[in-house]
Scaffold this active site. Structure first.
Site, PDB file in Angstrom:
ATOM      1  N   SER A 100      -5.071   7.206  12.397  1.00  0.00           N
ATOM      2  CA  SER A 100      -4.779   7.132  13.838  1.00  0.00           C
ATOM      3  C   SER A 100      -6.080   7.183  14.634  1.00  0.00           C
ATOM      4  O   SER A 100      -7.121   7.585  14.116  1.00  0.00           O
ATOM      5  CB  SER A 100      -3.899   8.306  14.254  1.00  0.00           C
ATOM      6  OG  SER A 100      -4.677   9.486  14.319  1.00  0.00           O
ATOM      7  N   ASN A 101      -5.996   6.764  15.890  1.00  0.00           N
ATOM      8  CA  ASN A 101      -7.209   6.750  16.702  1.00  0.00           C
ATOM      9  C   ASN A 101      -7.742   8.167  16.954  1.00  0.00           C
ATOM     10  O   ASN A 101      -8.937   8.339  17.163  1.00  0.00           O
ATOM     11  CB  ASN A 101      -6.961   5.986  18.008  1.00  0.00           C
ATOM     12  CG  ASN A 101      -6.897   4.475  17.739  1.00  0.00           C
ATOM     13  OD1 ASN A 101      -6.824   4.041  16.585  1.00  0.00           O
ATOM     14  ND2 ASN A 101      -6.947   3.684  18.794  1.00  0.00           N
ATOM     15  N   GLN A 112       0.832  -1.208   0.000  1.00  0.00           N
ATOM     16  CA  GLN A 112       0.000   0.000   0.000  1.00  0.00           C
ATOM     17  C   GLN A 112       0.865   1.257   0.000  1.00  0.00           C
ATOM     18  O   GLN A 112       1.531   1.553   0.998  1.00  0.00           O
ATOM     19  CB  GLN A 112      -0.890  -0.002   1.253  1.00  0.00           C
ATOM     20  CG  GLN A 112      -1.783   1.223   1.362  1.00  0.00           C
ATOM     21  CD  GLN A 112      -2.568   1.250   2.674  1.00  0.00           C
ATOM     22  OE1 GLN A 112      -2.148   0.679   3.669  1.00  0.00           O
ATOM     23  NE2 GLN A 112      -3.709   1.918   2.675  1.00  0.00           N
ATOM     24  N   GLY A 113       0.847   1.991  -1.080  1.00  0.00           N
ATOM     25  CA  GLY A 113       1.645   3.214  -1.180  1.00  0.00           C
ATOM     26  C   GLY A 113       0.792   4.457  -1.005  1.00  0.00           C
ATOM     27  O   GLY A 113       0.555   5.192  -1.974  1.00  0.00           O
ATOM     28  N   TYR A 114       0.334   4.667   0.177  1.00  0.00           N
ATOM     29  CA  TYR A 114      -0.469   5.857   0.482  1.00  0.00           C
ATOM     30  C   TYR A 114       0.393   6.933   1.144  1.00  0.00           C
ATOM     31  O   TYR A 114       0.586   8.013   0.629  1.00  0.00           O
ATOM     32  CB  TYR A 114      -1.611   5.490   1.449  1.00  0.00           C
ATOM     33  CG  TYR A 114      -2.894   5.028   0.806  1.00  0.00           C
ATOM     34  CD1 TYR A 114      -2.903   4.384  -0.416  1.00  0.00           C
ATOM     35  CD2 TYR A 114      -4.119   5.231   1.452  1.00  0.00           C
ATOM     36  CE1 TYR A 114      -4.091   3.951  -0.989  1.00  0.00           C
ATOM     37  CE2 TYR A 114      -5.309   4.801   0.887  1.00  0.00           C
ATOM     38  CZ  TYR A 114      -5.292   4.153  -0.338  1.00  0.00           C
ATOM     39  OH  TYR A 114      -6.469   3.741  -0.878  1.00  0.00           O
ATOM     40  N   GLU A 131     -10.383  -1.101   5.202  1.00  0.00           N
ATOM     41  CA  GLU A 131      -9.201  -1.381   6.011  1.00  0.00           C
ATOM     42  C   GLU A 131      -9.576  -1.343   7.488  1.00  0.00           C
ATOM     43  O   GLU A 131      -9.175  -2.174   8.274  1.00  0.00           O
ATOM     44  CB  GLU A 131      -8.123  -0.329   5.710  1.00  0.00           C
ATOM     45  CG  GLU A 131      -6.869  -0.472   6.566  1.00  0.00           C
ATOM     46  CD  GLU A 131      -5.801   0.587   6.261  1.00  0.00           C
ATOM     47  OE1 GLU A 131      -6.020   1.428   5.368  1.00  0.00           O
ATOM     48  OE2 GLU A 131      -4.758   0.559   6.932  1.00  0.00           O
TER      49      GLU A 131
HETATM   50  C1  LIG Z   1       3.833   0.009  11.411  1.00  0.00           C
HETATM   51  C2  LIG Z   1       3.171   0.898  10.419  1.00  0.00           C
HETATM   52  C3  LIG Z   1       2.745   0.388   9.211  1.00  0.00           C
HETATM   53  C4  LIG Z   1       2.184   1.211   8.252  1.00  0.00           C
HETATM   54  N1  LIG Z   1       1.858   0.677   7.024  1.00  0.00           N
HETATM   55  C5  LIG Z   1       1.475   1.521   6.034  1.00  0.00           C
HETATM   56  C6  LIG Z   1       1.317   1.026   4.699  1.00  0.00           C
HETATM   57  O1  LIG Z   1       1.512  -0.151   4.404  1.00  0.00           O
HETATM   58  N2  LIG Z   1       1.015   1.913   3.722  1.00  0.00           N
HETATM   59  C7  LIG Z   1       0.785   3.246   3.988  1.00  0.00           C
HETATM   60  O2  LIG Z   1       0.468   3.982   3.079  1.00  0.00           O
HETATM   61  N3  LIG Z   1       0.912   3.725   5.245  1.00  0.00           N
HETATM   62  C8  LIG Z   1       1.263   2.900   6.260  1.00  0.00           C
HETATM   63  N4  LIG Z   1       1.443   3.399   7.545  1.00  0.00           N
HETATM   64  C9  LIG Z   1       1.323   4.842   7.748  1.00  0.00           C
HETATM   65  C10 LIG Z   1       0.177   5.247   8.628  1.00  0.00           C
HETATM   66  O3  LIG Z   1      -1.026   5.198   7.939  1.00  0.00           O
HETATM   67  C11 LIG Z   1       0.505   6.657   9.165  1.00  0.00           C
HETATM   68  O4  LIG Z   1       1.550   6.498  10.099  1.00  0.00           O
HETATM   69  C12 LIG Z   1      -0.676   7.310   9.810  1.00  0.00           C
HETATM   70  O5  LIG Z   1      -1.582   7.702   8.861  1.00  0.00           O
HETATM   71  C13 LIG Z   1      -0.264   8.528  10.666  1.00  0.00           C
HETATM   72  O6  LIG Z   1       0.500   9.429   9.926  1.00  0.00           O
HETATM   73  P1  LIG Z   1       1.884   9.976  10.471  1.00  0.00           P
HETATM   74  O7  LIG Z   1       2.678   8.828  10.910  1.00  0.00           O
HETATM   75  O8  LIG Z   1       2.453  10.883   9.462  1.00  0.00           O
HETATM   76  O9  LIG Z   1       1.493  10.797  11.777  1.00  0.00           O
HETATM   77  P2  LIG Z   1       0.887  12.333  11.824  1.00  0.00           P
HETATM   78  O10 LIG Z   1      -0.167  12.412  10.826  1.00  0.00           O
HETATM   79  O11 LIG Z   1       2.063  13.223  11.735  1.00  0.00           O
HETATM   80  O12 LIG Z   1       0.280  12.288  13.254  1.00  0.00           O
HETATM   81  C14 LIG Z   1       1.022  12.561  14.415  1.00  0.00           C
HETATM   82  C15 LIG Z   1       0.048  12.664  15.576  1.00  0.00           C
HETATM   83  O13 LIG Z   1      -0.855  13.758  15.338  1.00  0.00           O
HETATM   84  C16 LIG Z   1      -2.191  13.318  15.453  1.00  0.00           C
HETATM   85  N5  LIG Z   1      -3.043  14.087  14.565  1.00  0.00           N
HETATM   86  C17 LIG Z   1      -2.854  14.338  13.255  1.00  0.00           C
HETATM   87  N6  LIG Z   1      -3.860  15.053  12.777  1.00  0.00           N
HETATM   88  C18 LIG Z   1      -4.726  15.273  13.796  1.00  0.00           C
HETATM   89  C19 LIG Z   1      -5.972  15.953  13.925  1.00  0.00           C
HETATM   90  N7  LIG Z   1      -6.543  16.555  12.893  1.00  0.00           N
HETATM   91  N8  LIG Z   1      -6.567  15.963  15.130  1.00  0.00           N
HETATM   92  C20 LIG Z   1      -5.997  15.359  16.190  1.00  0.00           C
HETATM   93  N9  LIG Z   1      -4.819  14.699  16.134  1.00  0.00           N
HETATM   94  C21 LIG Z   1      -4.194  14.659  14.940  1.00  0.00           C
HETATM   95  C22 LIG Z   1      -2.127  11.866  15.071  1.00  0.00           C
HETATM   96  O14 LIG Z   1      -3.244  11.178  15.566  1.00  0.00           O
HETATM   97  C23 LIG Z   1      -0.829  11.430  15.707  1.00  0.00           C
HETATM   98  O15 LIG Z   1      -1.034  11.159  17.062  1.00  0.00           O
HETATM   99  C24 LIG Z   1       1.978   2.578   8.521  1.00  0.00           C
HETATM  100  C25 LIG Z   1       2.379   3.101   9.760  1.00  0.00           C
HETATM  101  C26 LIG Z   1       2.960   2.288  10.698  1.00  0.00           C
HETATM  102  C27 LIG Z   1       3.382   2.882  12.018  1.00  0.00           C
END
Ligand SMILES: Cc1cc2nc3c(=O)[nH]c(=O)nc-3n(C[C@H](O)[C@H](O)[C@H](O)COP(=O)(O)OP(=O)(O)OC[C@H]3O[C@@H](n4cnc5c(N)ncnc54)[C@H](O)[C@@H]3O)c2cc1C
Ligand SMILES: Cc1cc2nc3c(=O)[nH]c(=O)nc-3n(C[C@H](O)[C@H](O)[C@H](O)COP(=O)(O)OP(=O)(O)OC[C@H]3O[C@@H](n4cnc5c(N)ncnc54)[C@H](O)[C@@H]3O)c2cc1C
Lengths: 384, 398
Positions: free
Chosen positions: B383-384, B125-127, B244
């Site tokens: 994220s939650n 998954q390249g999101y 998902e």
């Molecule tokens: C082990 C693992 C596997 C993964 N696998 C994939 C994969 O296969 N393909 C893929 O595409 N992605 C994958 N991901 C990526 C995952 O979807 C992202 O990590 C996730 O969407 C969070 O983005 P970020 O890490 O940039 O955190 P950020 O978006 O920078 O978030 C940081 C913190 O800010 C909070 N936050 C952000 N916006 C808000 C808001 N509006 N209100 C309140 N709080 C907020 C978040 O909840 C979090 O606590 C994976 C991640 C992990 C850790």
């Protein structure tokens, strides 16, 4: 009442914090942890040079005249830098036992601990004893004028680097009896001692330590035969206070890193630190840290009080720190998002250390129970 | 309303149980929780199920789905969890495939669905990108049309198990001038062996290699690799995210996890007695099980609504939040249960010559690593915090 540090304590803090900043940055630590040795004896020598290893000992024992507060200052800085060198096992635990030992033991070991030449590890936990300090299957049987020790100690932190062990063993009584516990000093190179060394998940080293018919003389006993448990509990409570200080240092950095990250990380066109749900979470982390510091001071200041007061203070602090450390660690990761999960960023390593601190010297459940049991002792006895 | 299985359902359960007993690879029994599986190990059960016709139960029947009722699917999950089966990974089966059979062309369905069903083709998954995590719509990776090819440039990250992937589905910006960030994104399939695709490992805090950076430099793919309409990829992306999320609850697996935790707590001792007999710990397990029951029945209600024709809605965010909280709590309690033996870093140990790697009881190995690793679950898949935002916006109307 006085919550100020002495000038010496301030100096220890400043010089140690500078040393860590200059020579214990995260990348250096990473290399050290991954190295074959897993620590830096040269760094240990520098700690000795700064007087850290002598700080908590009285002047008449050859120390700098400090005490638990000095150990607290050192351990908090260690927590901030995620220092892996064995201050807690050797100086706080080893030193804690030996400063209460015989003159001969002091002469033989205290100077060595303070100079850094002797390194102690505290071999108390056993595979089936969980956190109960008197749940011992290791035995020490009378053998001539001395004793013969047999048993297996679990997850002895710092053991791979140690020259000596403080070992608890049963000399009489049933498996969990309070009476019948005896404390021994055993050289690591004594015949019959063997170890299985390994890294721990938080970047330290530990060993399973096996004793097979290890002969020690009567002079190896620290304190009284059969009556070692009160001493073990005392030193363990001091170790808990020091460990809490380390947790405070780690919590502080994890919290600061998180606040900083939330200022810089932008999503949805704004710094994530602007989201109120994260702001409140970081406020809660801040409060957890502040209260942990308060509890650490409290427990440290009460180590010399009567037994029940001291034990309750140590348990109360350990409960609060266990809970606070878990919250701060978990939230630090959560707010860092995916970056928090990486080995590359330091924050995950603080989280791991905070996690493992809860499991050292009894976790939240253990100390909540100990506190509760001790509170029952405190209850006024109902009149007949 | 009725909780009993009908005689047909009982017969189905027995059939499934027998099939699993007879066909689940013996050498993989009980390794279900390990993270360092090889590609073949990940795919072994998937391939067996593919032959049986059971690898993609949730798909429409015309594409190979089983047409099972929600109760049958429930039974299916339960029976697989009983043996800790290594289930087909979601990236192909539960993510890209529904997008393809919902938005794709007939040729795309023919081309891609069979390999996903059989387990021969691995998808990633390249999101996410370094700058586009929670704010997924801000993806910067570009795809520019050049004749009958897309030329893709950019960096994706957190790409789970991309080291094994044959194909990936990528969100790319195709109209940089669009008014809203959600507009101008397209959903494009990329063969991971295409020149210009580079996968670099990221090490996680548990020491494992589970995710990667995926760099795309002048990667050329046929225009036919676009799924859905150009610039309307966000529709696919959102559709996929809802799928998902509902898969993420992991009820059956957590139930099995509670059983294992009980077994561990029966072996571990506290003051000479089994830990499970200590009121404190037993109550914690009970609390966890109660929370899991609440999740289970919430999921059953959701499944029932789905089989009545409603697709996964914002309610699936409840399943994501509660499911991951429970998975995390489970690993936290397991860590507590093993006491001092949580500390040894099993993966970092030298074998001691007797072929033994870990120290302490076997059940203590990897407990801390698993606990660390599971912190990811409240971060990924939206994220939650983001899930709570969804509920508050979509359900509460705030
Ligand atoms: C082990 C693992 C596997 C993964 N696998 C994939 C994969 O296969 N393909 C893929 O595409 N992605 C994958 N991901 C990526 C995952 O979807 C992202 O990590 C996730 O969407 C969070 O983005 P970020 O890490 O940039 O955190 P950020 O978006 O920078 O978030 C940081 C913190 O800010 C909070 N936050 C952000 N916006 C808000 C808001 N509006 N209100 C309140 N709080 C907020 C978040 O909840 C979090 O606590 C994976 C991640 C992990 C850790
Ligand atoms: C028992 C009692 C005694 C009081 N005594 C006095 C008194 O002696 N003198 C006096 O002047 N006042 C007094 N107050 C009033 C009190 O100060 C107000 O109730 C209080 O400031 C909250 O204002 P509100 O009731 O209008 O609620 P609102 O301001 O409408 O708040 C409603 C909810 O929204 C939340 N909220 C509001 N703004 C934000 C924000 N920016 N971010 C997140 N959440 C937000 C609040 O926390 C609350 O949960 C008293 C109130 C009570 C209940």
């Amino acid at each position: 009442m006085d919550f100020n540090f002495t000038e010496e304590q301030g100096m220890i803090r400043d010089s140690l914090s500078r040393l860590i900043r200059e020579q214990y940055d995260f990348d250096t630590r990473r290399k050290v942890v991954a190295s074959k040795e897993g620590w830096r004896p040269a760094m240990w020598a520098q700690f000795a040079e700064l007087g850290l290893l002598m700080a908590p000992f009285s002047e008449e024992d050859g120390g700098l005249g400090g005490g638990p507060i000095d150990a607290m200052v050192v351990m908090e800085e260690f927590g901030k830098g995620l220092v892996v060198e064995p201050y807690l096992p050797s100086v706080v635990c080893g030193g804690g036992f030996l400063k209460r030992g015989s003159d001969a033991q002091k002469a033989e070991h205290l100077a060595g601990i303070m100079s850094g030449e002797q390194i102690f590890a505290f071999a108390y936990a056993e595979p089936r004893g969980r956190y109960n300090l008197s749940d011992l299957e290791t035995t020490a049987k009378k053998e001539g004028a001395g004793f013969s020790i047999n048993g297996h100690k679990a997850v002895v932190i710092g053991a791979p680097w140690a020259t000596h062990f403080v070992v608890t063993a049963r000399t009489s009584g049933g498996r969990r009896d309070a009476k019948g516990v005896t404390v021994f000093v055993v050289a690591k190179d004594a015949k019959g001692v063997s170890t299985r060394d390994y890294p721990t998940v938080d970047g330290r080293r530990a060993s399973e330590v096996y004793f097979e018919n290890v002969s020690v003389s009567a002079e190896a006993v620290v304190g009284e035969v059969d009556n070692g448990l009160p001493l073990v509990e005392l030193v363990t409570d001091e170790a808990i206070a020091a460990l809490c200080a380390e947790a405070c240092g780690a919590m502080k950095v994890a919290h600061e890193m998180t606040v900083e990250y939330s200022r810089n990380r932008k999503q949805f066109g704004t710094a994530i630190g602007k989201f109120q749900v994260l702001q409140h979470r970081m406020v809660d982390m801040f409060m957890e840290h502040e209260q942990s510091v308060s509890m650490t001071y409290m427990a440290t200041l009460k180590v010399d009080e009567d037994e029940v007061t001291r034990k309750k203070a140590a348990s109360a602090a350990k409960v609060r720190i266990g809970q606070g450390g878990r919250f701060v660690g978990q939230q630090a990761i959560q707010i860092h998002g995916g970056m928090g999960m990486t080995d590359e960023l330091a924050v995950g390593h603080y989280f791991k250390r905070l996690t493992m601190i809860d499991a050292e010297f009894g976790n939240v459940d253990y100390h909540l129970k100990r506190y509760t049991d001790l509170s029952a002792i405190d209850l006024p006895v109902a009149a007949e | 309303m009725n909780l009993d299985f009908s005689p047909e359902e009982v017969a189905f359960r027995d059939e499934v149980r027998t099939f699993i007993t007879e066909n689940y690879p013996k050498e993989l029994a009980g390794v279900g929780t390990r993270e360092d599986l090889s590609r073949d190990e990940f795919l072994a059960w998937h391939k067996i199920l593919g032959k049986k016709g059971w690898s993609v139960p949730a798909w429409p029947e015309k594409y190979g789905g089983t047409g099972w009722t929600s109760t049958q699917r429930y039974i299916w999950s339960e029976e697989n969890a009983r043996v800790d089966a290594i289930m087909p990974l979601p990236f192909g089966v539960a993510m890209v495939a529904p997008v393809i059979y919902t938005f794709g062309t007939e040729e795309q369905k023919k081309e891609y669905l069979p390999g996903i069903r059989s387990g021969d083709v691995w998808w990633c998954q390249g999101y996410s990108e370094p700058g586009a995590g929670s704010d997924l719509a801000s993806v910067k990776t570009t795809a520019v049309r050049d004749g009958d090819e897309w030329v893709i440039n950019g960096q994706k990250t957190w790409t789970t198990l991309a080291q094994f992937a044959d194909w990936g589905f990528f969100l790319c910006r195709t109209d940089p001038t669009a008014k809203k960030p959600q507009e101008g994104i397209s959903f494009i399939l990329v063969n991971m062996k295409t020149p210009g695709v580079e996968v670099r490992p990221i090490k996680l805090i548990d020491g494992g290699h589970e995710v990667n950076e995926t760099w795309l430099t002048d990667v050329r793919v046929p225009v036919g690799n676009l799924v859905g309409k150009e610039n309307e990829g966000w529709t696919c992306a959102k559709f996929l995210l809802a799928h998902e999320r509902s898969g993420i609850a992991g009820v059956a697996r957590s139930k099995r996890g509670v059983e294992k935790l009980r077994a561990i707590a029966s072996e571990e001792l506290i003051d000479g007695k089994p830990l499970i007999q200590s009121g404190d710990f037993a109550r914690k397990i009970s609390q966890l099980e109660i929370d899991l029951t609440a999740l289970e029945f919430t999921e059953l209600r959701t499944l029932a609504a789905e089989s009545a024709g409603k697709g996964p809605g914002p309610e699936s965010s409840i399943l994501k939040i509660k499911g991951t909280e429970i998975q995390q709590r489970l690993t936290e309690l397991t860590l507590e249960a093993v006491g001092n033996y949580a500390a040894p870093y099993t993966a970092g140990m030298e074998p001691d010559g007797s072929n033994e790697r870990g120290v302490g009881p076997d059940h203590s190995n990897f407990t801390a690593e698993t606990y660390f690793n599971m912190r990811k679950t409240s971060i990924y898949g939206g994220s939650n915090e983001i899930q709570r935002n969804i509920i508050s916006k979509m359900i509460l109307g705030l």
